[in-house]
Scaffold this active site. Structure first.
Site, PDB file in Angstrom:
ATOM      1  N   ASN A 173      64.689  24.509 -50.129  1.00  0.00           N
ATOM      2  CA  ASN A 173      65.443  24.437 -51.487  1.00  0.00           C
ATOM      3  C   ASN A 173      66.054  25.517 -51.211  1.00  0.00           C
ATOM      4  O   ASN A 173      65.815  26.860 -50.536  1.00  0.00           O
ATOM      5  CB  ASN A 173      63.615  24.409 -52.064  1.00  0.00           C
ATOM      6  CG  ASN A 173      64.967  25.207 -53.023  1.00  0.00           C
ATOM      7  OD1 ASN A 173      66.329  25.670 -53.621  1.00  0.00           O
ATOM      8  ND2 ASN A 173      63.839  26.165 -54.031  1.00  0.00           N
ATOM      9  N   LYS A 225      67.848  27.292 -52.647  1.00  0.00           N
ATOM     10  CA  LYS A 225      67.745  28.867 -53.803  1.00  0.00           C
ATOM     11  C   LYS A 225      69.404  28.743 -53.530  1.00  0.00           C
ATOM     12  O   LYS A 225      70.366  28.113 -53.784  1.00  0.00           O
ATOM     13  CB  LYS A 225      66.608  29.682 -53.863  1.00  0.00           C
ATOM     14  CG  LYS A 225      65.703  29.061 -53.327  1.00  0.00           C
ATOM     15  CD  LYS A 225      64.407  29.729 -53.837  1.00  0.00           C
ATOM     16  CE  LYS A 225      63.485  29.017 -53.635  1.00  0.00           C
ATOM     17  NZ  LYS A 225      61.996  29.482 -54.389  1.00  0.00           N
ATOM     18  N   HIS A 254      61.474  23.270 -60.642  1.00  0.00           N
ATOM     19  CA  HIS A 254      61.069  24.057 -59.715  1.00  0.00           C
ATOM     20  C   HIS A 254      60.658  25.620 -60.805  1.00  0.00           C
ATOM     21  O   HIS A 254      61.462  26.158 -62.113  1.00  0.00           O
ATOM     22  CB  HIS A 254      62.327  24.804 -59.180  1.00  0.00           C
ATOM     23  CG  HIS A 254      61.755  25.333 -58.185  1.00  0.00           C
ATOM     24  ND1 HIS A 254      62.023  27.030 -57.772  1.00  0.00           N
ATOM     25  CD2 HIS A 254      61.333  25.695 -56.421  1.00  0.00           C
ATOM     26  CE1 HIS A 254      61.134  27.545 -56.864  1.00  0.00           C
ATOM     27  NE2 HIS A 254      61.303  26.450 -56.631  1.00  0.00           N
ATOM     28  N   GLU A 292      61.203  29.050 -60.806  1.00  0.00           N
ATOM     29  CA  GLU A 292      62.076  29.158 -60.680  1.00  0.00           C
ATOM     30  C   GLU A 292      62.805  29.168 -62.818  1.00  0.00           C
ATOM     31  O   GLU A 292      63.349  30.363 -62.693  1.00  0.00           O
ATOM     32  CB  GLU A 292      62.816  30.002 -60.069  1.00  0.00           C
ATOM     33  CG  GLU A 292      61.969  30.270 -58.900  1.00  0.00           C
ATOM     34  CD  GLU A 292      62.522  30.485 -57.519  1.00  0.00           C
ATOM     35  OE1 GLU A 292      63.859  29.814 -57.257  1.00  0.00           O
ATOM     36  OE2 GLU A 292      62.210  30.801 -56.571  1.00  0.00           O
ATOM     37  N   GLU A 332      53.638  23.429 -56.520  1.00  0.00           N
ATOM     38  CA  GLU A 332      54.297  24.799 -55.582  1.00  0.00           C
ATOM     39  C   GLU A 332      53.517  25.367 -56.682  1.00  0.00           C
ATOM     40  O   GLU A 332      53.054  26.098 -57.497  1.00  0.00           O
ATOM     41  CB  GLU A 332      55.791  24.636 -55.962  1.00  0.00           C
ATOM     42  CG  GLU A 332      56.426  23.915 -55.247  1.00  0.00           C
ATOM     43  CD  GLU A 332      58.225  24.051 -54.571  1.00  0.00           C
ATOM     44  OE1 GLU A 332      57.919  24.647 -53.523  1.00  0.00           O
ATOM     45  OE2 GLU A 332      58.695  25.029 -56.833  1.00  0.00           O
ATOM     46  N   GLY A 385      57.324  32.486 -52.058  1.00  0.00           N
ATOM     47  CA  GLY A 385      58.777  33.207 -51.470  1.00  0.00           C
ATOM     48  C   GLY A 385      57.660  35.065 -51.580  1.00  0.00           C
ATOM     49  O   GLY A 385      57.570  36.443 -51.194  1.00  0.00           O
ATOM     50  N   SER A 408      55.321  29.467 -49.818  1.00  0.00           N
ATOM     51  CA  SER A 408      55.371  29.341 -48.150  1.00  0.00           C
ATOM     52  C   SER A 408      54.548  29.040 -46.930  1.00  0.00           C
ATOM     53  O   SER A 408      54.048  28.799 -46.373  1.00  0.00           O
ATOM     54  CB  SER A 408      54.495  31.017 -48.216  1.00  0.00           C
ATOM     55  OG  SER A 408      55.104  32.090 -49.571  1.00  0.00           O
TER      56      SER A 408
HETATM   57  P1  PGA Z   1      58.794  29.346 -50.237  1.00  0.00           P
HETATM   58  O1  PGA Z   1      59.607  28.737 -51.546  1.00  0.00           O
HETATM   59  O2  PGA Z   1      58.658  28.426 -49.083  1.00  0.00           O
HETATM   60  O3  PGA Z   1      60.000  31.259 -49.803  1.00  0.00           O
HETATM   61  O4  PGA Z   1      57.631  29.759 -50.735  1.00  0.00           O
HETATM   62  C1  PGA Z   1      59.372  27.938 -51.649  1.00  0.00           C
HETATM   63  C2  PGA Z   1      59.969  27.121 -53.020  1.00  0.00           C
HETATM   64  O5  PGA Z   1      59.867  28.013 -54.117  1.00  0.00           O
HETATM   65  O6  PGA Z   1      60.011  25.833 -53.221  1.00  0.00           O
END
Ligand code: PGA
Length: 256
Positions: free
Chosen positions: A10, A12, A98, A100, A170, A176, A216
């Site tokens: 992803n 983003k 997601h 976010e 997630e 993140g 992560s």
């Molecule tokens: P990350 O993000 O691997 O940077 O923690 C995962 C995601 O938001 O899909």
């Protein structure tokens, strides 16, 4: 039943078209040895980068996805993109719901549901994200929150539809932050998700749905996560932005 591993990047809001093309060109030789029957490798660039990435990935084992779609086929929805605009470009997957989008853009289980239905209707494979906030976990509400997200998000779908759906678990506190759920903690929630899918769609359908872990995930922890019985791959943010780290993660995940 053995489920094929699926590792999706992803991106983003990262990578211009030129940067995305360069990333895929660098990734192709590094993952050329990964048999398509062993793992699905997917990259999900921003909308404006998709066309360049589809072109760069052509003929390789890298599939392309988007990060969102609108539920309508067309119309007065300024700033939105429909499923058919994406299928025309040749993409196969789309991330939906997601955290976010839930946190910053007002996404709800009802809008997630509408987007999933539009995706399935258009022949796209939705990667449906669910996950709890830190306070949900601390208050013992993880299963309640995820159960609600699954029941609302997947309402009205058939078992046949579910054959094309991937779930991404997630935990929001792990995205993140560098804090990964331990394989044991993640597996417990993945098992809960699988049980919920079996309740909703029957044992056979529930057993077949692939459930990715996200938050992560990196080369160092991918193998132990994907070794868990109900963890079938990963949805990767930061570690998907460089060809070397994404390739290392993929290889460790399939060496489980
Ligand atoms: P990350 O993000 O691997 O940077 O923690 C995962 C995601 O938001 O899909």
């Amino acid at each position: 039943m053995s489920r094929k591993v699926i590792i999706a990047g992803n991106w983003k809001m990262n990578k211009t078209a030129a940067e995305g093309r360069a990333l895929v060109e660098a990734l192709k030789p590094l993952v050329a040895d990964v048999c398509p029957g062993v793992a699905d490798i997917v990259v999900c660039p921003p909308f404006t980068t998709i066309a360049a990435v589809v072109e760069a990935a052509r003929g390789s084992n890298i599939k392309v996805g988007a990060q969102n779609i609108h539920w309508a086929e067309s119309g007065a929805f300024t700033g939105e993109i429909s499923a058919s605009m994406l299928t025309e470009l040749g993409i196969e997957y789309v991330i939906i719901g997601h955290s976010e989008r839930r946190q910053y853009f007002g996404e709800t289980d009802a809008t997630v549901n509408a987007r999933i239905k539009a995706a399935v209707k258009a022949g796209l494979k939705p990667i449906v994200c669910v996950g709890e906030l830190l306070e949900d976990r601390e208050n013992g509400n993880t299963e309640k929150v995820i159960g609600t997200q699954l029941e609302g998000g997947l309402a009205g779908l058939t078992g046949e539809d579910m054959a094309n759906v991937v779930i991404a678990y997630e935990p929001v506190w792990a995205i993140g932050t560098g804090k990964t759920a331990t394989p044991e903690v993640a597996e417990l929630t993945h098992n809960f998700i699988r049980c919920t899918l079996k309740d909703m769609f029957g044992a056979e359908v529930g057993e077949g749905v692939r459930i990715q872990y996200g938050g992560s995930m990196k080369a160092e922890n991918a193998a132990e996560l994907v070794a868990q019985p109900n963890i079938d791959g990963g949805l990767i943010g930061g570690a998907a932005l460089k060809a070397e780290s994404f390739s290392a993660l993929i290889h460790n995940a399939i060496a489980r």
